[in-house]
Scaffold this active site. Structure first.
Site, mmCIF file in Angstrom:
data_model
loop_
_atom_site.group_PDB
_atom_site.id
_atom_site.type_symbol
_atom_site.label_atom_id
_atom_site.label_comp_id
_atom_site.label_asym_id
_atom_site.label_seq_id
_atom_site.Cartn_x
_atom_site.Cartn_y
_atom_site.Cartn_z
ATOM 1 N N ASP A 179 1.375 -1.014 -0.229
ATOM 2 C CA ASP A 179 -0.012 0.114 -0.125
ATOM 3 C C ASP A 179 0.828 1.766 0.138
ATOM 4 O O ASP A 179 2.392 1.053 0.080
ATOM 5 C CB ASP A 179 -0.777 0.024 1.308
ATOM 6 C CG ASP A 179 -1.621 1.074 1.216
ATOM 7 O OD1 ASP A 179 -2.549 1.363 0.580
ATOM 8 O OD2 ASP A 179 -2.024 1.550 2.766
ATOM 9 N N ASP A 205 -0.015 5.180 1.488
ATOM 10 C CA ASP A 205 -0.671 5.473 2.011
ATOM 11 C C ASP A 205 -0.355 5.217 3.329
ATOM 12 O O ASP A 205 -1.511 4.653 3.756
ATOM 13 C CB ASP A 205 -1.751 6.467 2.011
ATOM 14 C CG ASP A 205 -2.195 7.822 1.048
ATOM 15 O OD1 ASP A 205 -1.163 8.516 1.263
ATOM 16 O OD2 ASP A 205 -3.134 7.561 0.206
#
Length: 309
Positions: A52, A54
């Site tokens: 991922d 963020d």
């Protein structure tokens, strides 16, 4: 081979557990040991990383302040001249929030999230948000990466280990952030939401498919991505949300997966994270654990001297 790998597995796990004991939580040490042994035996040729962006590669807190996510950068408050649209955007959000809470299926949630994003985007389209405005905001906003993220990406690049950055955030923001950090490498692919601009440089919408936390899986990922390197069946997965666990669903013939979860200031989620991730890192602003895993896998079969770290 195997005997060496077993010794490595347990000694490495000990170093992980005891050097960073306070915030590294492992529910099933035997399982993690086994996965590490298998991944070490497979070496870098069989490894791929799926992460991922963020609050996983980017940080969560800096100097007591929460770091912006790529989506938050798209809020009117952060766009010069667009503050006047704050109320309008908030009303759209308030309209969809209760519907999202009561939605039961993933498909229903994805549809509502799409509608919500497209309605908000319409406001920006009508207000003539231009590419130069958007990109100067991205250029001038600091989205600090976690400590050690640069060297983590460098190690992957030098060892030709592919990394897929799979995000429900804004790809344009992620791209510029990586550019600013000089981390644009051929082994790194970003799959996220990318803005669409017309010939005059004004925002007109988004490139399909739209990606949200709920559908961040093979449903939105082009199958050809994993087909390019079918031999890479060992996965190091990094995320900060339970939805990130589905990012590796499309890996064909996956043999081993080590799931590392960043728990950022949501202590009440600890039991769920412990149940779902192999390793849970509590309020850890570094990439130390992921780097340690990577170095062990890359160093183990060939001896450290041959792998460019």
């Amino acid at each position: 081979g195997t005997e060496q790998a077993e010794m490595f597995g347990s000694s490495f796990l000990r170093s992980l557990l005891f050097t960073r004991q306070a915030h590294v939580h492992i529910r099933n040490t035997r399982h993690v040991e086994k996965v590490l042994q298998n991944m070490a035996a497979g070496g870098r040729e069989k490894l791929r990383v799926i992460s991922d962006f963020d609050q996983t590669l980017s940080g969560y807190m800096q100097n007591g302040k929460k770091i912006l996510t790529s989506i938050e950068l798209f809020q009117p408050a952060n766009l010069p001249g667009f503050q006047v649209h704050e109320k309008e955007i908030k009303e759209i959000y308030m309209h969809y929030a209760p519907k999202l809470l009561s939605a039961t299926s993933v498909d229903e949630k994805a549809i509502l999230l799409s509608e919500n994003l497209l309605k908000m985007t319409d406001v920006y389209v009508a207000a003539k948000l231009s590419r130069p405005t958007m990109f100067s905001v991205i250029q001038n906003t600091d989205l600090p990466l976690r400590t050690g993220c640069s060297s983590f990406m460098d190690i992957l690049h030098k060892n030709k280990v592919p990394i897929l950055i799979f995000s429900a955030g804004i790809g344009d923001v992620i791209g510029v952030t990586l550019e600013k950090a000089k981390l644009v490498y051929p082994n790194c692919e970003v799959v996220a939401n990318f803005m669409k601009f017309d010939d005059e440089g004004y925002l007109v919408g988004w490139h399909d498919p739209l990606i949200f936390d709920v559908n961040k899986n093979k449903a939105v990922l082009n199958e050809s991505y994993f087909r390019k390197a079918p031999e890479r069946t060992n996965v190091l997965l990094l995320g900060d949300s339970l939805n990130d666990l589905q990012m590796a669903d499309g890996v064909p013939g996956m043999e081993n997966i080590l799931k590392i979860g960043y728990l950022n200031g949501k202590d009440e989620m600890m039991p769920k994270y412990m149940k779902s991730f192999d390793v849970v890192l509590v309020n850890d602003e570094s990439m130390d654990v992921a780097k340690a895993v990577l170095k062990q896998v890359i160093d183990f079969p060939n001896g450290g001297s041959q792998s460019p770290l």
